[in-house]
Scaffold this active site. Structure first.
Site, PDB file in Angstrom:
ATOM      1  N   GLU A 190       0.842  -1.200   0.000  1.00 40.84           N
ATOM      2  CA  GLU A 190       0.000   0.000   0.000  1.00 40.84           C
ATOM      3  C   GLU A 190       0.882   1.257   0.000  1.00 40.84           C
ATOM      4  O   GLU A 190       0.618   2.228  -0.727  1.00 40.84           O
ATOM      5  CB  GLU A 190      -0.904   0.024   1.248  1.00 40.84           C
ATOM      6  N   ASP A 216      25.884 -38.469   3.878  1.00 44.43           N
ATOM      7  CA  ASP A 216      25.915 -37.828   2.548  1.00 44.43           C
ATOM      8  C   ASP A 216      26.825 -36.603   2.506  1.00 44.43           C
ATOM      9  O   ASP A 216      27.245 -36.188   1.432  1.00 44.43           O
ATOM     10  CB  ASP A 216      24.508 -37.373   2.136  1.00 44.43           C
ATOM     11  N   ARG A 239      21.119 -24.258  -5.470  1.00 41.62           N
ATOM     12  CA  ARG A 239      21.988 -23.973  -6.618  1.00 41.62           C
ATOM     13  C   ARG A 239      21.245 -24.182  -7.938  1.00 41.62           C
ATOM     14  O   ARG A 239      21.632 -25.047  -8.740  1.00 41.62           O
ATOM     15  CB  ARG A 239      23.236 -24.869  -6.573  1.00 41.62           C
TER      16      ARG A 239
HETATM   17  N1  LIG Z   1      16.880 -39.944  -1.170  1.00 42.95           N
HETATM   18  C1  LIG Z   1      16.712 -38.917  -0.377  1.00 42.95           C
HETATM   19  O1  LIG Z   1      15.939 -38.005  -0.660  1.00 42.95           O
HETATM   20  C2  LIG Z   1      17.501 -38.847   0.896  1.00 42.95           C
HETATM   21  C3  LIG Z   1      17.492 -37.671   1.654  1.00 42.95           C
HETATM   22  C4  LIG Z   1      18.189 -37.650   2.849  1.00 42.95           C
HETATM   23  C5  LIG Z   1      18.867 -38.783   3.267  1.00 42.95           C
HETATM   24  N2  LIG Z   1      18.860 -39.908   2.509  1.00 42.95           N
HETATM   25  C6  LIG Z   1      19.568 -41.112   2.940  1.00 42.95           C
HETATM   26  O2  LIG Z   1      19.122 -41.431   4.259  1.00 42.95           O
HETATM   27  C7  LIG Z   1      20.167 -42.132   4.920  1.00 42.95           C
HETATM   28  C8  LIG Z   1      20.296 -41.585   6.321  1.00 42.95           C
HETATM   29  O3  LIG Z   1      19.148 -41.952   7.043  1.00 42.95           O
HETATM   30  P1  LIG Z   1      18.886 -41.516   8.529  1.00 42.95           P
HETATM   31  O4  LIG Z   1      17.515 -41.949   8.903  1.00 42.95           O
HETATM   32  O5  LIG Z   1      20.028 -41.931   9.382  1.00 42.95           O
HETATM   33  O6  LIG Z   1      18.994 -39.948   8.398  1.00 42.95           O
HETATM   34  P2  LIG Z   1      18.401 -38.718   9.179  1.00 42.95           P
HETATM   35  O7  LIG Z   1      16.938 -38.848   9.409  1.00 42.95           O
HETATM   36  O8  LIG Z   1      18.879 -37.545   8.447  1.00 42.95           O
HETATM   37  O9  LIG Z   1      19.161 -38.734  10.582  1.00 42.95           O
HETATM   38  C9  LIG Z   1      18.795 -39.584  11.592  1.00 42.95           C
HETATM   39  C10 LIG Z   1      19.388 -39.069  12.887  1.00 42.95           C
HETATM   40  O10 LIG Z   1      18.818 -37.823  13.217  1.00 42.95           O
HETATM   41  C11 LIG Z   1      18.703 -37.713  14.648  1.00 42.95           C
HETATM   42  N3  LIG Z   1      17.300 -37.464  14.904  1.00 42.95           N
HETATM   43  C12 LIG Z   1      16.705 -36.290  14.703  1.00 42.95           C
HETATM   44  N4  LIG Z   1      15.411 -36.345  15.034  1.00 42.95           N
HETATM   45  C13 LIG Z   1      15.179 -37.596  15.451  1.00 42.95           C
HETATM   46  C14 LIG Z   1      14.022 -38.253  15.944  1.00 42.95           C
HETATM   47  N5  LIG Z   1      12.865 -37.635  16.093  1.00 42.95           N
HETATM   48  N6  LIG Z   1      14.117 -39.571  16.240  1.00 42.95           N
HETATM   49  C15 LIG Z   1      15.286 -40.204  16.104  1.00 42.95           C
HETATM   50  N7  LIG Z   1      16.415 -39.620  15.666  1.00 42.95           N
HETATM   51  C16 LIG Z   1      16.363 -38.320  15.355  1.00 42.95           C
HETATM   52  C17 LIG Z   1      19.261 -38.998  15.214  1.00 42.95           C
HETATM   53  O11 LIG Z   1      20.620 -38.768  15.468  1.00 42.95           O
HETATM   54  P3  LIG Z   1      21.224 -38.195  16.839  1.00 42.95           P
HETATM   55  O12 LIG Z   1      21.776 -39.376  17.561  1.00 42.95           O
HETATM   56  O13 LIG Z   1      22.290 -37.276  16.367  1.00 42.95           O
HETATM   57  O14 LIG Z   1      20.164 -37.505  17.609  1.00 42.95           O
HETATM   58  C18 LIG Z   1      19.124 -39.960  14.064  1.00 42.95           C
HETATM   59  O15 LIG Z   1      20.046 -41.006  14.121  1.00 42.95           O
HETATM   60  C19 LIG Z   1      21.421 -41.938   4.096  1.00 42.95           C
HETATM   61  O16 LIG Z   1      21.749 -43.140   3.450  1.00 42.95           O
HETATM   62  C20 LIG Z   1      21.048 -40.898   3.079  1.00 42.95           C
HETATM   63  O17 LIG Z   1      21.694 -41.090   1.856  1.00 42.95           O
HETATM   64  C21 LIG Z   1      18.204 -39.959   1.337  1.00 42.95           C
END
Ligand SMILES: NC(=O)c1ccc[n+]([C@@H]2O[C@H](COP(=O)([O-])OP(=O)(O)OC[C@H]3O[C@@H](n4cnc5c(N)ncnc54)[C@H](OP(=O)(O)O)[C@@H]3O)[C@@H](O)[C@H]2O)c1
Length: 359
Positions: A76, A225, A232
């Site tokens: 506005e 990762d 980007r």
């Molecule tokens: N294709 C895709 O779009 C994509 C995207 C992202 C990742 N990925 C793949 O996903 C894989 C990783 O999986 P991820 O499940 O380990 O990753 P994540 O969800 O990024 O991280 C998991 C970690 O986050 C913490 N965390 C945060 N909030 C949480 C909650 N509410 N409950 C439990 N833990 C929590 C925990 O670690 P703390 O002990 O530090 O608390 C847990 O170990 C990799 O292989 C990656 O390449 C794929």
């Protein structure tokens, strides 16, 4: 003022419109024009996108403006400044605005005061302002003898759909985004996930990143990762970079997400707490980009508004699934998206769906 000086002043006016305005407009055409102007403002940031057109009784456009982001003049005020630069007399004019004029002092003064001081006679707005502090402008204007009317307009609502949902819920609007194979795998058995989707899908995701306030991943994704999480599009750093958020207890010092600033660690696993901290940082739209642990936590908490699934025509057969157990035991309880759209991006498909009512 000579014509060229007037043109220069107009171009320098905050939110000024540099190309010729359209000819005489009805109020409905004025609202379409205001929506088009509002679209020029940024989709990210704490403020909504707003456009304003000032019309004379015969529909002549007297001034136009839009909001360019937090801290800059509201639409506005920009339109009034544009009218002044054009030398337009706006006493008694109609202000057509995409959002109810604000009634509070934030980073800038109340728009209701600017409209009153400019002797605007009528205000037509398309969406009521849901903000706790900023709402009620229509009522204030009516109390001052200015005709202020809410005339709903779908385009004006769509413009700020995510922002409006965030303001009503008092938490950031949450988009759950992932790339998966046809069999719902987010990574291979060895943890690799580069690249599930092709270039067009990744380019699309970068453009979406550049339009939001923040991106969150869990510490697991950062450790495995090591993503930079920057926006980007076209292979270049976008001017606007979302806040990069690392969620969880693990220390991820030294990872790429910390390069160049603009990242924050949230040492919590509670999605409600995470959103409360981001809301306090003025985050209105958040993308949760994974991995499966973090995505599942947000879904279980009922805190996902929108799904953005980039699906590649590939199979892995093993590796983490997009989501873990959501506590759903029977088909009738499955989470079902609404307003579903799909779009081909090269060989991949982007499926979007809304999960929350009324957004
Ligand atoms: N294709 C895709 O779009 C994509 C995207 C992202 C990742 N990925 C793949 O996903 C894989 C990783 O999986 P991820 O499940 O380990 O990753 P994540 O969800 O990024 O991280 C998991 C970690 O986050 C913490 N965390 C945060 N909030 C949480 C909650 N509410 N409950 C439990 N833990 C929590 C925990 O670690 P703390 O002990 O530090 O608390 C847990 O170990 C990799 O292989 C990656 O390449 C794929």
């Amino acid at each position: 003022m000579p014509d060229d000086a007037r043109a220069r002043a107009r171009d320098d006016a905050p939110g000024a419109v540099t190309e010729a305005s359209p000819g005489p407009l009805t109020a409905a055409e004025g609202m379409d024009r205001a929506v088009a102007l509002a679209r020029r403002g940024p989709a990210y940031g704490p403020n909504p996108r707003v456009g304003c057109v000032l019309l004379a009784a015969d529909g002549t456009v007297l001034g136009e403006g839009w909001h360019r982001g937090a801290g800059t003049p509201h639409a506005e005020v920009a339109a009034i400044a544009d009218a002044a630069a054009r030398g337009s007399d706006i006493a008694g004019a109609t202000a057509v605005v995409t959002l109810e004029p604000c009634a509070h002092t934030g980073r800038t003064g109340p728009c209701v005061d600017a409209l009153t001081q400019a002797s605007i006679g009528t205000v037509v707005y398309a969406v009521a302002d849901p903000g706790d502090a900023s709402s009620g402008g229509g009522e204030v204007l009516r109390g001052r003898g200015i005709r202020a009317t809410l005339v709903p307009h779908e385009g004006a609502h769509a413009l700020n759909r995510r922002w409006l949902a965030a303001m009503r819920a008092h938490r950031p609007y949450v988009i759950a985004k992932w790339a998966s194979t046809l069999d719902g795998r987010m990574a291979a058995a060895d943890g690799t996930s580069f690249w599930i989707t092709g270039e067009e899908a990744r380019e699309h995701a970068h453009r979406v990143r550049a339009s939001v306030d923040a991106i969150a991943v869990g510490t697991g994704t950062v450790m495995i990762d090591d993503p930079s999480l920057t926006a980007r599009p076209g292979g270049k750093q976008a001017d606007h970079q979302p806040l990069r958020v690392v969620v969880g207890h693990t220390d991820t010092t030294g990872k790429r997400v910390w390069e160049g600033g603009g990242a924050v660690a949230i040492d919590s696993r509670d999605p409600h707490e995470i959103l409360a901290q981001l809301w306090a940082r003025e985050v209105r739209t958040l993308i949760v980009e994974g991995g499966p642990t973090l995505l599942s936590a947000f879904l279980r908490a009922g805190l996902v508004d929108e799904l953005n699934a980039y699906i590649a025509p590939a199979l892995l057969g093993a590796g983490p699934s997009v989501v873990d157990d959501l506590g759903i035991g029977t088909m009738a309880d499955s989470l079902r998206g609404q307003a579903v759209t799909s779009e081909r991006l090269g060989a991949d498909t982007l499926v979007t769906a809304l999960l929350t009512e009324g957004v």
